[in-house]
Motif scaffolding. Structure first.
Motif: not given
Length: 158
Positions: A10-17, A59-67, A71-76, A111-113
């Motif tokens: 999910g974090a990788e997909a968000l970074r790509r977007e 710009e709103g989406r960029i700010a949302d994705f960066e936030a 705030n993500a605790q990425v779990i592998d 946010h991944e659901a």
């Protein structure tokens, strides 16, 4: 500030977007604004106003994705030993006793659901009922349509 769980995928997909927004969409809309400005009077320039509105949206989406990423605790999940218990990030196969069929879900961050992709939010009633259960456990979940009964068939760390 609270951290929110997110799968590695999910974090990788968000970074790509986010990269797509920053590297492709943002420059494209900036160019569209510059082109629209060349057309003269900005008060009645529909192209300019549409491009500015799109820029605001991007710009709103960029700010949302960066936030979200901040705030993500990425779990592998692949790095966590499989104890057989249902935890965040696992893929679980259930037998729906009410409909006599198997269903497979991955438990992911809010946010991944995506129900269409069988990704359940950790905050959903089904995921909350599943957390801590093991193979062969029976779970009854209260839904608006009535109680649903499931049996846990498998728990995978993929």
């Amino acid at each position: 500030m609270n951290k929110y769980p997110m799968t590695k995928a999910g974090a990788e997909a968000l970074r790509r977007e986010l990269d797509e927004l920053k590297q492709v969409q943002r420059p494209r809309v900036i160019e569209a604004i510059a082109t629209a400005r060349e057309h003269g009077d900005l008060k009645e320039n529909a192209e300019y106003h549409a491009a500015r509105e799109e820029q605001s949206f991007i710009e709103g989406r960029i700010a949302d994705f960066e936030a979200r990423l901040a705030n993500a605790q990425v779990i592998d999940i692949t790095e966590i030993p499989n104890s057989g218990k249902i935890i965040f990030g696992v893929t679980v196969t259930l037998f729906d006793l009410s409909e006599d069929r198997e269903v497979t879900y991955q438990i992911v961050g809010e946010h991944e659901a995506d129900v269409k992709k069988n990704k359940l939010s950790i905050a959903s009633p089904i995921a909350r009922a599943l957390i801590g259960k093991e193979v062969d456990d029976l779970i009854v979940i209260k839904t608006p349509g009535g109680d649903r009964e499931y049996e846990v068939i498998s728990v995978e760390h993929i």
